[in-house]
Design a protein around this motif. Structure first.
Motif, mmCIF file in Angstrom:
data_model
loop_
_atom_site.group_PDB
_atom_site.id
_atom_site.type_symbol
_atom_site.label_atom_id
_atom_site.label_comp_id
_atom_site.label_asym_id
_atom_site.label_seq_id
_atom_site.Cartn_x
_atom_site.Cartn_y
_atom_site.Cartn_z
ATOM 1 N N TRP A 231 0.299 -1.345 0.123
ATOM 2 C CA TRP A 231 -0.268 -0.018 0.175
ATOM 3 C C TRP A 231 0.412 1.555 -0.011
ATOM 4 O O TRP A 231 0.966 1.909 -0.913
ATOM 5 C CB TRP A 231 -0.772 -0.287 0.849
ATOM 6 C CG TRP A 231 -2.072 -1.134 0.979
ATOM 7 C CD1 TRP A 231 -2.506 -2.387 1.845
ATOM 8 C CD2 TRP A 231 -2.882 -1.434 0.198
ATOM 9 N NE1 TRP A 231 -3.442 -3.459 0.975
ATOM 10 C CE2 TRP A 231 -4.098 -2.354 0.085
ATOM 11 C CE3 TRP A 231 -3.340 -0.089 -1.116
ATOM 12 C CZ2 TRP A 231 -5.004 -2.823 -1.146
ATOM 13 C CZ3 TRP A 231 -4.179 -0.748 -1.516
ATOM 14 C CH2 TRP A 231 -5.263 -1.492 -1.413
ATOM 15 N N ILE A 232 1.899 1.826 0.996
ATOM 16 C CA ILE A 232 2.720 2.996 1.086
ATOM 17 C C ILE A 232 3.785 3.133 -0.702
ATOM 18 O O ILE A 232 3.546 3.004 -1.206
ATOM 19 C CB ILE A 232 4.224 2.472 2.206
ATOM 20 C CG1 ILE A 232 2.587 2.920 3.648
ATOM 21 C CG2 ILE A 232 4.169 3.837 1.971
ATOM 22 C CD1 ILE A 232 3.527 2.732 4.518
ATOM 23 N N GLY A 233 3.686 1.970 -0.727
ATOM 24 C CA GLY A 233 4.924 1.752 -1.667
ATOM 25 C C GLY A 233 3.783 1.890 -3.032
ATOM 26 O O GLY A 233 4.056 2.421 -4.089
ATOM 27 N N ARG A 234 3.253 1.034 -3.524
ATOM 28 C CA ARG A 234 1.305 1.802 -4.267
ATOM 29 C C ARG A 234 0.656 3.418 -4.245
ATOM 30 O O ARG A 234 0.918 3.592 -5.492
ATOM 31 C CB ARG A 234 0.158 0.729 -4.237
ATOM 32 C CG ARG A 234 -0.952 0.831 -4.991
ATOM 33 C CD ARG A 234 -2.764 0.727 -4.775
ATOM 34 N NE ARG A 234 -1.539 -0.606 -4.683
ATOM 35 C CZ ARG A 234 -2.459 -2.365 -5.058
ATOM 36 N NH1 ARG A 234 -3.641 -1.683 -4.834
ATOM 37 N NH2 ARG A 234 -2.291 -3.063 -4.911
ATOM 38 N N ILE A 235 0.723 4.205 -3.282
ATOM 39 C CA ILE A 235 0.235 4.830 -3.401
ATOM 40 C C ILE A 235 1.518 6.459 -3.679
ATOM 41 O O ILE A 235 1.677 7.343 -4.002
ATOM 42 C CB ILE A 235 -0.513 5.171 -1.847
ATOM 43 C CG1 ILE A 235 -1.373 4.229 -1.438
ATOM 44 C CG2 ILE A 235 -0.913 6.655 -1.778
ATOM 45 C CD1 ILE A 235 -2.371 4.262 -0.456
ATOM 46 N N TYR A 236 2.865 6.031 -2.516
ATOM 47 C CA TYR A 236 3.796 7.233 -2.224
ATOM 48 C C TYR A 236 4.859 6.598 -3.369
ATOM 49 O O TYR A 236 5.755 7.770 -3.608
ATOM 50 C CB TYR A 236 3.705 6.999 -1.541
ATOM 51 C CG TYR A 236 2.977 7.708 0.087
ATOM 52 C CD1 TYR A 236 2.655 8.873 0.016
ATOM 53 C CD2 TYR A 236 2.734 6.739 0.424
ATOM 54 C CE1 TYR A 236 1.693 9.388 1.144
ATOM 55 C CE2 TYR A 236 1.110 7.122 1.527
ATOM 56 C CZ TYR A 236 1.300 8.539 1.418
ATOM 57 O OH TYR A 236 0.388 9.106 2.482
ATOM 58 N N PHE A 237 5.143 5.710 -3.693
ATOM 59 C CA PHE A 237 6.313 5.273 -4.637
ATOM 60 C C PHE A 237 5.692 4.585 -6.087
ATOM 61 O O PHE A 237 6.020 3.585 -6.634
ATOM 62 C CB PHE A 237 7.345 4.528 -3.875
ATOM 63 C CG PHE A 237 7.825 5.355 -2.266
ATOM 64 C CD1 PHE A 237 8.874 5.704 -2.599
ATOM 65 C CD2 PHE A 237 6.992 4.749 -1.506
ATOM 66 C CE1 PHE A 237 8.919 6.827 -1.455
ATOM 67 C CE2 PHE A 237 8.402 5.884 -0.354
ATOM 68 C CZ PHE A 237 8.508 6.111 0.344
ATOM 69 N N SER A 238 4.697 5.069 -6.470
ATOM 70 C CA SER A 238 4.037 4.225 -7.617
ATOM 71 C C SER A 238 4.807 4.668 -8.757
ATOM 72 O O SER A 238 4.708 3.303 -9.892
ATOM 73 C CB SER A 238 3.209 5.650 -8.438
ATOM 74 O OG SER A 238 3.479 6.611 -8.339
ATOM 75 N N SER B 239 8.158 3.562 -8.658
ATOM 76 C CA SER B 239 9.538 2.337 -8.118
ATOM 77 C C SER B 239 9.579 1.222 -8.807
ATOM 78 O O SER B 239 8.625 0.302 -9.096
ATOM 79 C CB SER B 239 9.999 2.311 -6.463
ATOM 80 O OG SER B 239 8.319 2.007 -5.666
ATOM 81 N N ARG C 80 6.390 -1.323 -8.389
ATOM 82 C CA ARG C 80 5.135 -1.990 -8.944
ATOM 83 C C ARG C 80 5.795 -2.699 -10.741
ATOM 84 O O ARG C 80 4.399 -2.894 -11.690
ATOM 85 C CB ARG C 80 5.039 -0.310 -9.756
ATOM 86 C CG ARG C 80 4.458 0.807 -8.547
ATOM 87 C CD ARG C 80 2.643 0.357 -7.601
ATOM 88 N NE ARG C 80 2.195 -0.021 -8.356
ATOM 89 C CZ ARG C 80 0.506 -0.498 -8.730
ATOM 90 N NH1 ARG C 80 0.996 -2.045 -7.926
ATOM 91 N NH2 ARG C 80 -0.162 -0.821 -9.370
#
Length: 305
Positions: free
Chosen positions: A38-45, A47, A50
């Protein structure tokens, strides 16, 4: 995990090994779902999180962690059942070596059973021949093979664990109640008054503890179980907005499921008086260190570095 591994909580090595590994698997779930997904999907889209193989692996890892967490709870519940109800088997089964074998087997099987989740996603788009994003394949909702796998996965987690935990807890409680009645009769005084028995109080707390674990497990998994059945029957494949009631229900179900991965370990350890003492000491230690350092620096003859 650090407090438990120090071995100062008054727990046997067998119980400590179970609790440490349960906490480790729970930590894996917390890292995988909130952080990687979730944090990767929202704030590091943009990176590497994904990239399709990476996010697919995160889903499989989350499933493996969740399955291992649930089944380790079952294994630990069975260990406590043997320790309380099976005196003849207790000496052979409730050992550190047996616990290590059971834990390794449960984690290995959890990884094997969860491996197919890696293959249910397809890329959303390509950038320079690199697949990005994770979208469930249409065959996941139409194929009988995937439907059978999904159903078997739901049965293995959480239906079978819930049934086993309930049965083992009921048998354990029945044994505790029977032993308490015998002990109570032996402690009844000649004048008819009952003598207060600390052992009986400990057994009563054990009953509350066992049913608290079962109750939390059922409550936190109920939403996800019913929604998965509803989604499969209603053939819901996509969500049209973040305000879609189905999407909100799904995310709430996921949140409760992840929360269930840590409640059992917390219930087990926080009910232990010595663990609470060690936790309090660990919290105070950095503050005491800082206070002592400041006091030494304020002394007139303190050496300055």
């Amino acid at each position: 995990m650090v407090i438990l591994t120090r071995g100062k909580c008054g727990l046997s090595k067998c119980i400590t090994r179970y609790l440490v590994n349960m906490a480790a698997v729970d930590l894996l779930v917390v890292i995988t779902d909130p952080l990687l997904r979730w944090i990767g999907r929202i704030y590091f889209s943009e990176s590497f999180l994904r990239i399709t193989p990476v996010c697919s692996f995160a889903v499989a890892l989350l499933s493996a962690g969740t399955s291992s967490s649930v089944w380790l709870t079952v294994a630990f519940t069975f260990d406590r059942f043997v320790a309380i109800c099976c005196e003849n088997l207790k000496a052979k089964y409730c050992t550190e070596r047996t616990a290590a074998v059971v834990i390794a087997s449960v984690c290995l099987l959890g990884c094997l059973v969860s491996a197919p989740w890696y293959f249910i996603y397809k890329p959303l788009y390509y950038i320079g021949n690199i697949p990005w994003g994770c979208l469930p394949k249409p065959s996941f909702y139409t194929s009988r093979a995937w439907a059978a796998f999904d159903m078997i996965d739901r049965i293995l987690t959480p239906f079978v664990p819930f049934f086993l935990i309930m049965v083992l807890n009921v048998l354990t409680v029945r044994s505790i109640v029977a032993a308490s009645r015998v002990r109570k009769r032996l402690l009844v005084r000649s004048n008819g008054e009952n003598e207060k028995d600390p052992e009986t109080e400990n057994r009563r707390k054990s009953i509350v503890l066992l049913f608290s674990i079962s109750g939390c497990f059922v409550l936190l998994w109920t939403t996800k179980v019913f929604f998965n059945v509803y989604r499969r029957v209603a053939n819901i494949q996509v969500f049209y907005s973040y305000s879609d009631p189905n999407y909100i229900t799904q995310q709430a179900a996921f949140m409760l499921q992840v929360l269930s991965s840590c409640t059992n370990t917390c219930i087990y350890v926080l009910t232990q008086r010595r663990f609470r003492e060690q936790l309090l000491n660990a919290t105070k230690y950095p503050l005491h260190t800082v206070v002592k350092f400041v006091q030494r620096q304020q002394e007139p003859n303190a050496v300055k570095y």
